[in-house]
Enzyme design. Structure first.
Site, mmCIF file in Angstrom:
data_model
loop_
_atom_site.group_PDB
_atom_site.id
_atom_site.type_symbol
_atom_site.label_atom_id
_atom_site.label_comp_id
_atom_site.label_asym_id
_atom_site.label_seq_id
_atom_site.Cartn_x
_atom_site.Cartn_y
_atom_site.Cartn_z
ATOM 1 N N ASP A 42 0.796 -1.004 -0.244
ATOM 2 C CA ASP A 42 0.052 0.352 0.370
ATOM 3 C C ASP A 42 0.333 1.496 0.207
ATOM 4 O O ASP A 42 1.944 1.531 0.916
ATOM 5 C CB ASP A 42 -1.333 0.551 1.318
ATOM 6 C CG ASP A 42 -2.359 0.480 1.191
ATOM 7 O OD1 ASP A 42 -1.894 1.641 1.021
ATOM 8 O OD2 ASP A 42 -3.565 0.299 1.565
ATOM 9 N N GLY A 47 -4.855 4.769 1.999
ATOM 10 C CA GLY A 47 -5.543 3.709 3.433
ATOM 11 C C GLY A 47 -4.734 4.175 4.643
ATOM 12 O O GLY A 47 -3.890 5.447 4.615
ATOM 13 N N ASP A 67 3.799 1.511 -4.142
ATOM 14 C CA ASP A 67 2.934 2.247 -5.783
ATOM 15 C C ASP A 67 3.212 0.660 -6.308
ATOM 16 O O ASP A 67 4.288 0.690 -7.007
ATOM 17 C CB ASP A 67 2.977 3.131 -6.275
ATOM 18 C CG ASP A 67 2.012 4.374 -6.490
ATOM 19 O OD1 ASP A 67 1.164 3.670 -7.261
ATOM 20 O OD2 ASP A 67 2.172 5.377 -6.222
ATOM 21 N N SER A 132 -19.955 -2.870 -9.251
ATOM 22 C CA SER A 132 -21.206 -2.252 -9.730
ATOM 23 C C SER A 132 -21.289 -1.679 -10.760
ATOM 24 O O SER A 132 -22.087 -1.489 -11.969
ATOM 25 C CB SER A 132 -21.767 -2.664 -8.842
ATOM 26 O OG SER A 132 -21.572 -1.758 -7.958
ATOM 27 N N TYR A 155 -13.965 6.029 -13.965
ATOM 28 C CA TYR A 155 -14.372 5.097 -12.013
ATOM 29 C C TYR A 155 -14.571 3.737 -12.973
ATOM 30 O O TYR A 155 -13.953 2.875 -13.416
ATOM 31 C CB TYR A 155 -14.876 5.639 -11.333
ATOM 32 C CG TYR A 155 -14.647 4.165 -10.140
ATOM 33 C CD1 TYR A 155 -13.090 3.577 -9.531
ATOM 34 C CD2 TYR A 155 -15.992 4.079 -9.859
ATOM 35 C CE1 TYR A 155 -13.511 2.987 -8.640
ATOM 36 C CE2 TYR A 155 -16.313 2.210 -9.537
ATOM 37 C CZ TYR A 155 -14.895 1.905 -8.619
ATOM 38 O OH TYR A 155 -14.923 1.477 -7.897
ATOM 39 N N ASP A 286 -23.895 8.598 -10.935
ATOM 40 C CA ASP A 286 -24.295 7.312 -10.254
ATOM 41 C C ASP A 286 -25.520 6.588 -10.630
ATOM 42 O O ASP A 286 -25.951 6.843 -11.616
ATOM 43 C CB ASP A 286 -24.504 8.537 -8.660
ATOM 44 C CG ASP A 286 -24.200 8.963 -7.952
ATOM 45 O OD1 ASP A 286 -22.924 8.603 -7.655
ATOM 46 O OD2 ASP A 286 -24.700 9.590 -6.737
#
Length: 324
Positions: A42, A47, A67, A132, A155, A286
């Site tokens: 990470d 994080g 990375d 999703s 994304y 969205d």
């Protein structure tokens, strides 16, 4: 069969990228509890160091600050690894609309680096986080693999490209890749802070503080909220899946459907709050409704989610009460 009953080689090495994040740190914990070795990679951009500190004293845990956009780092991290659970990515649909070039660099090139490193180092299974969001504007519910619409955000595009690379690496190189399309994962250690925080931890934090959260849109959008334990199960069962199941993507959810406004009122009831929400404009990118058909994951991965929405929400609220 629950994931705790799965049997792996006692000296098996799991490389968890993004292991300092929400999902990654929970995967690290689950693998350590099974008696296997964990290597966490990470860069701590999203994080948290505290999610690393939880395990630093464990003899089977190793942390690499690095990375995935650097191929040499990926190659070093994959050396001697048996299984890769690739969670490293930048999330958030709205943020991707603001930063498309960065998302391309991290989510596409970074994932490709990891697949290539896994191929070169002869990793047994490469399990990676999809989303999703790849269903885009396809209107049919429940969402079913192979019925995707037009993508609505950078994304979502990055995750679709990752799936295509996963398919190619399986077909061309024989790398067993398994894409997991997560549906609105929630649970312990999910970050409640910031403009891009997920809805459940954000609402819990604000309600605990006596503040009124903002619901984007009218609250009638629906989600298949998926508790973190189900996601852990999917990742570990994918590591035991047959070669024939590779090169594909799978819906990982519970298979339910909750409306945001109903979620809000349930939270208020469980927290003993009587606060009216605020309503804001809908967010670009969205998806309006999200509900998963999980029959493919059930058939090919043996995925049988144990935690429904109500049980998961109870556990999440209890955790935030103790940790916020």
């Amino acid at each position: 069969m629950s994931y705790q009953e799965l049997e792996f080689e006692k000296d098996a090495v799991f490389l968890v990228t993004g292991g300092a994040g929400f999902i990654g740190s929970n995967l690290c914990e689950a693998v350590l509890n099974m008696g296997c070795r964990v290597r966490c990679l990470d860069n701590l951009s999203t994080g948290k160091q505290e999610n690393v500190d939880l395990f630093l004293e464990h003899p089977n845990y190793q942390f690499i600050k690095g990375d995935i956009t650097d191929l040499n780092t990926c190659l070093e991290a994959c050396e001697g690894a048996d299984y890769v659970l690739n969670q490293a990515a930048w999330g958030s649909v709205p943020r991707s609309i603001e930063m498309p070039l960065y998302y391309e660099e991290v989510n596409i090139r970074g994932t490709l680096n990891m697949m290539e490193a896994a191929r070169q180092k002869k990793v047994k299974k490469f399990v990676y986080a999809s989303s999703s969001s790849v269903y885009g504007d396809h209107p049919v519910l429940p969402k079913k693999e192979g019925q995707e619409g037009n993508l609505l955000s950078p994304y979502a595009l990055t995750k679709r490209v990752d799936e295509e690379y996963g398919r190619l690496y399986y077909k061309l190189y024989g790398l067993d890749t398994y894409g997991l399309r997560y549906f609105n994962v929630f649970g312990r250690r999910q970050n409640p802070d910031g403009a891009y925080a997920a809805v459940i931890p954000k609402f819990i934090r604000m309600l605990l503080k006596g503040e009124a959260p903002t619901i984007h849109g009218d609250g009638r959008q629906s989600r298949d909220f998926t508790y973190i334990e189900n996601v852990i199960e999917a990742n570990l069962k994918a590591c035991k899946a047959p070669h024939e199941a590779g090169g594909q993507a799978y819906n990982i959810a519970y298979g339910g459907r909750e409306y945001l406004i109903d979620l809000y009122h349930i939270m208020c009831e469980k927290l003993g709050k009587d606060i009216a929400p605020q309503f804001g404009p809908e967010r670009a990118g969205d998806i309006k409704h999200s509900n998963a058909d999980i029959s493919k994951a059930r058939e090919w991965l043996g995925y049988e989610p144990e935690y429904n929405f109500e049980r998961g929400l109870e556990l999440a609220i209890d955790w935030y009460k103790e940790n916020l």
